[in-house]
Motif scaffolding. Sequence first.
Motif, short mmCIF file in Angstrom:
data_model
loop_
_atom_site.label_atom_id
_atom_site.label_comp_id
_atom_site.label_asym_id
_atom_site.label_seq_id
_atom_site.Cartn_x
_atom_site.Cartn_y
_atom_site.Cartn_z
N ILE A 112 0.84 -1.21 0.00
CA ILE A 112 0.00 0.00 0.00
C ILE A 112 0.87 1.25 0.00
N GLN A 113 1.94 1.23 0.77
CA GLN A 113 2.86 2.37 0.79
C GLN A 113 3.42 2.61 -0.61
N ALA A 114 3.82 1.53 -1.27
CA ALA A 114 4.40 1.65 -2.62
C ALA A 114 3.35 2.09 -3.65
N LEU A 115 2.13 1.58 -3.52
CA LEU A 115 1.06 1.95 -4.46
C LEU A 115 0.86 3.46 -4.52
N PHE A 116 1.00 4.11 -3.38
CA PHE A 116 0.73 5.54 -3.31
C PHE A 116 1.99 6.37 -3.10
N GLY A 117 3.16 5.75 -3.18
CA GLY A 117 4.42 6.48 -3.06
C GLY A 117 4.56 7.22 -1.76
N LEU A 118 4.20 6.57 -0.65
CA LEU A 118 4.25 7.21 0.66
C LEU A 118 5.49 6.79 1.43
N SER A 119 6.20 7.75 1.96
CA SER A 119 7.37 7.46 2.78
C SER A 119 7.05 7.81 4.23
N ALA A 120 7.98 7.43 5.11
CA ALA A 120 7.84 7.77 6.53
C ALA A 120 8.50 9.11 6.83
N GLY A 121 8.75 9.89 5.81
CA GLY A 121 9.37 11.19 6.00
C GLY A 121 10.85 11.15 5.69
N GLU A 122 11.53 12.22 6.00
CA GLU A 122 12.94 12.38 5.64
C GLU A 122 13.84 11.33 6.27
#
Length: 158
Positions: A112-122
């Motif tokens: 799911i993180q990869a599907l939406f290109g979401l990171s945990a921040g810097e």
Amino acid sequence: MENFKIIGTGKEVFSAWFEVKKELKTSIAPAGKNPHFKSDYITLDGLLKKVDPVCQKYGIGIMQFPTGVGLVTLLFHEKSGEYISSYYELILDKQNAQGVGSALTYAKRQTIQALFGLSAGEEEDDDGHEASHEEKAFEKENPVQGKVDNANAFQIAK
């Protein structure tokens, strides 16, 4: 098994995905704490609480199915029926129910993180900085004699 496929033209599902992505932005605050590595991570629950409402707003659904050795994820468009399917092969640390459960949770979150290109921040994106320090320390403690290539890598790994 194919790892990724698109059913339909993709026009509707990609258009809706783009609207979701604009609203989600690029990161999500980590809420989990890993005591072993003294690090923070994104929890599956926290990720779903951020992603699900925005997906529903734009007619996007996410379904995930364990296959026994992997996880199939569908990102589908409610009205058109178009969907994107991806497959994630599980890597088990333990060959028991606990190992499968841990691997599934990890796979769900990562997909799911990869599907939406979401990171945990810097802090999450250190360009391999932390890993390279660990690798150099390991190499210093475990020197390899001679050239390492495909022919002798197996012997070194033994």
